[in-house]
Design a protein around this motif. Structure first.
Motif, PDB file in Angstrom:
ATOM      1  N   ALA A 114       0.926  -1.072   0.001  1.00  0.00           N
ATOM      2  CA  ALA A 114      -0.051   0.089  -0.005  1.00  0.00           C
ATOM      3  C   ALA A 114       0.919   1.211   0.068  1.00  0.00           C
ATOM      4  O   ALA A 114       2.015   1.174   0.576  1.00  0.00           O
ATOM      5  N   THR A 115       0.462   2.175  -0.774  1.00  0.00           N
ATOM      6  CA  THR A 115       0.971   3.570  -0.560  1.00  0.00           C
ATOM      7  C   THR A 115      -0.009   4.724   0.176  1.00  0.00           C
ATOM      8  O   THR A 115      -1.162   4.406  -0.157  1.00  0.00           O
ATOM      9  N   PRO A 116       0.434   5.719   0.740  1.00  0.00           N
ATOM     10  CA  PRO A 116      -0.268   6.661   1.280  1.00  0.00           C
ATOM     11  C   PRO A 116      -1.069   7.383   0.179  1.00  0.00           C
ATOM     12  O   PRO A 116      -0.548   7.597  -0.987  1.00  0.00           O
ATOM     13  N   SER A 117      -2.249   7.703   0.621  1.00  0.00           N
ATOM     14  CA  SER A 117      -3.190   8.360  -0.424  1.00  0.00           C
ATOM     15  C   SER A 117      -3.770   9.554  -0.037  1.00  0.00           C
ATOM     16  O   SER A 117      -4.144   9.532   1.296  1.00  0.00           O
ATOM     17  N   ASP A 169      10.324  -0.473   2.607  1.00  0.00           N
ATOM     18  CA  ASP A 169      10.422  -0.954   1.278  1.00  0.00           C
ATOM     19  C   ASP A 169       9.129  -1.093   0.447  1.00  0.00           C
ATOM     20  O   ASP A 169       9.255  -1.512  -0.677  1.00  0.00           O
ATOM     21  N   GLY A 170       8.275  -0.464   0.916  1.00  0.00           N
ATOM     22  CA  GLY A 170       7.097  -0.282  -0.066  1.00  0.00           C
ATOM     23  C   GLY A 170       6.114  -1.314   0.271  1.00  0.00           C
ATOM     24  O   GLY A 170       5.066  -1.384  -0.509  1.00  0.00           O
ATOM     25  N   THR A 171       6.361  -2.461   1.075  1.00  0.00           N
ATOM     26  CA  THR A 171       5.604  -3.511   1.251  1.00  0.00           C
ATOM     27  C   THR A 171       4.678  -3.623   2.576  1.00  0.00           C
ATOM     28  O   THR A 171       5.461  -2.755   3.771  1.00  0.00           O
ATOM     29  N   GLY A 197       7.202  -3.049   5.611  1.00  0.00           N
ATOM     30  CA  GLY A 197       8.528  -3.805   5.305  1.00  0.00           C
ATOM     31  C   GLY A 197       9.841  -3.011   5.671  1.00  0.00           C
ATOM     32  O   GLY A 197       9.469  -1.628   5.361  1.00  0.00           O
ATOM     33  N   GLY A 198      10.668  -3.332   6.277  1.00  0.00           N
ATOM     34  CA  GLY A 198      11.742  -2.533   6.705  1.00  0.00           C
ATOM     35  C   GLY A 198      12.024  -2.034   8.259  1.00  0.00           C
ATOM     36  O   GLY A 198      12.672  -1.173   8.768  1.00  0.00           O
ATOM     37  N   THR A 245       7.802   2.474   9.251  1.00  0.00           N
ATOM     38  CA  THR A 245       9.236   3.232   9.381  1.00  0.00           C
ATOM     39  C   THR A 245       8.917   4.857   9.686  1.00  0.00           C
ATOM     40  O   THR A 245       7.832   5.357   9.317  1.00  0.00           O
ATOM     41  N   PRO A 246       9.842   5.451  10.175  1.00  0.00           N
ATOM     42  CA  PRO A 246       9.778   6.879  10.449  1.00  0.00           C
ATOM     43  C   PRO A 246       9.225   7.584   9.165  1.00  0.00           C
ATOM     44  O   PRO A 246       8.218   8.779   9.282  1.00  0.00           O
ATOM     45  N   PRO A 247      10.035   7.687   7.978  1.00  0.00           N
ATOM     46  CA  PRO A 247       9.667   8.477   6.958  1.00  0.00           C
ATOM     47  C   PRO A 247       8.072   8.136   6.408  1.00  0.00           C
ATOM     48  O   PRO A 247       7.349   9.101   6.240  1.00  0.00           O
TER      49      PRO A 247
END
Length: 344
Positions: A114-117, A169-171, A197-198, A245-247
């Motif tokens: 998923a990615t932020p929207s 890592d985008g997962t 992930g990460g 993750t922080p970012p």
């Protein structure tokens, strides 16, 4: 012979009235209108002012009045413009102070990635204030994450907070729906837990910790007659519990400023910074008790609770007080809503 009849004497004759000669009799004189004098150029003399021509003083007064109106209009435009700018600035500052901003919210999807929207969000974030000291109190019912021993060594800042500098890592991994540890109470909220992930966080281990914390009798089931049920289907969830993750946490919490360190609740997303999940925070003596606090605190925002404040030195801080950076007012740390303001 008859003598001649005398003739009456003749009247003296009057002066003749010859043609082209004017009568000298005053009774027959005709008055003729006097034409206005003209200048050599054929114009009326300037000493005879027309009644329709404005007075020079009036002309000057009109010019002065016109200029004054223009100055008033200019001042009004400047005043309105300055008022508008100040109003916008106050609105922006007020919104930023109270934390009401549109932001990013994570959509509830069934994918493991998923990615932020962008989405409108009314968020309650963790902010931080006052003394960095805190006395030990209760302990958490949660157990350490099994993957803690595999964590890389963190970077410590000047205040003692740990940082991983990890980037996702985008997962995303959706945790399994672990069994509920207590019978349902009152209103039941369903949630999914997903881990980026990460983060070095095991999703299955985190799922057990979150479920046991949310359904603990010291927590919201007793304080608000509310219980929580983990689910694996995003379509059935009322909110998403994210460990990121922080970012990614910053992106999900935006426009709230979490500075790469803090957690938040943004719309139907509870967002936990993985550095805080893995290493805790300075005011708490151990990682487990901080995990309990940050879980209950951010879910408390989802339930509609605002920030609260310390009631007095030596008391346990309200759960909804900001305790991640330090604890204001001399209170000691507290991770449970049923223990607010109790003796420390």
């Amino acid at each position: 012979m008859r003598p001649p009849t005398p003739q009456p004497p003749r009247r003296p004759s009057r002066p003749g009235r010859g043609r082209g000669r004017a009568s000298s009799s005053a009774s027959e004189r005709r008055k003729t209108p006097t034409a206005p004098r003209r200048s050599p150029a054929g114009q009326h003399s300037t000493h005879q002012r027309s009644s329709e021509e404005p007075d020079p003083a009036s002309r000057r007064a009109l010019v002065v009045a016109r200029r004054e109106r223009q100055r008033r209009r200019s001042r009004s435009r400047i005043l309105y413009g300055a008022t508008f700018v100040v109003a916008i600035a106050l609105i922006v500052v007020g919104l930023r102070f109270w934390g009401f901003h549109p932001g990013f919210a994570l959509p509830l999807t069934g994918d493991t990635t998923a990615t932020p929207s962008p989405a409108a969000a009314e968020a309650a974030a963790e902010s931080h204030a006052a003394s960095p000291t805190a006395a030990p109190s209760s302990t958490s019912s949660a157990s350490p994450t099994p993957s803690a021993s595999t964590l890389p060594a963190p970077r410590l800042d000047a205040e003692g907070f740990a940082h991983s500098d990890a980037v996702g890592d985008g997962t995303w991994t959706i945790a399994p729906a672990v069994p509920v540890s207590r019978p349902a109470a009152g209103i039941v909220y369903r949630y999914i837990l997903q881990v980026e992930g990460g983060t070095h966080v095991d999703a299955t281990a985190a799922a057990s910790i979150v479920e046991s914390t949310l359904n603990d009798e010291r927590g919201w089931p007793t304080a608000q007659n509310t219980s929580f049920e983990p689910v694996a289907d995003p379509a059935a969830a009322d909110f998403t519990f994210n460990i990121a993750t922080p970012p990614t946490s910053d992106a999900l919490c935006s426009p709230l400023d979490t500075g790469g360190m803090w957690s938040c609740r943004n719309a139907n997303n509870v967002v936990i910074n993985s550095d805080r999940w893995n290493w805790g925070a300075v005011p708490y003596p151990d990682v487990d008790s901080y995990r309990t606090y940050v879980t209950n605190h951010e879910v408390g925002h989802f339930l509609g609770h605002e920030h609260e404040f310390c009631a007095g030195a030596g008391l346990k801080a309200p759960l909804m007080a900001q305790q991640s950076h330090d604890i204001a007012g001399g209170c000691v740390y507290n991770a449970w809503p049923t223990q607010d303001n109790q003796p420390g």
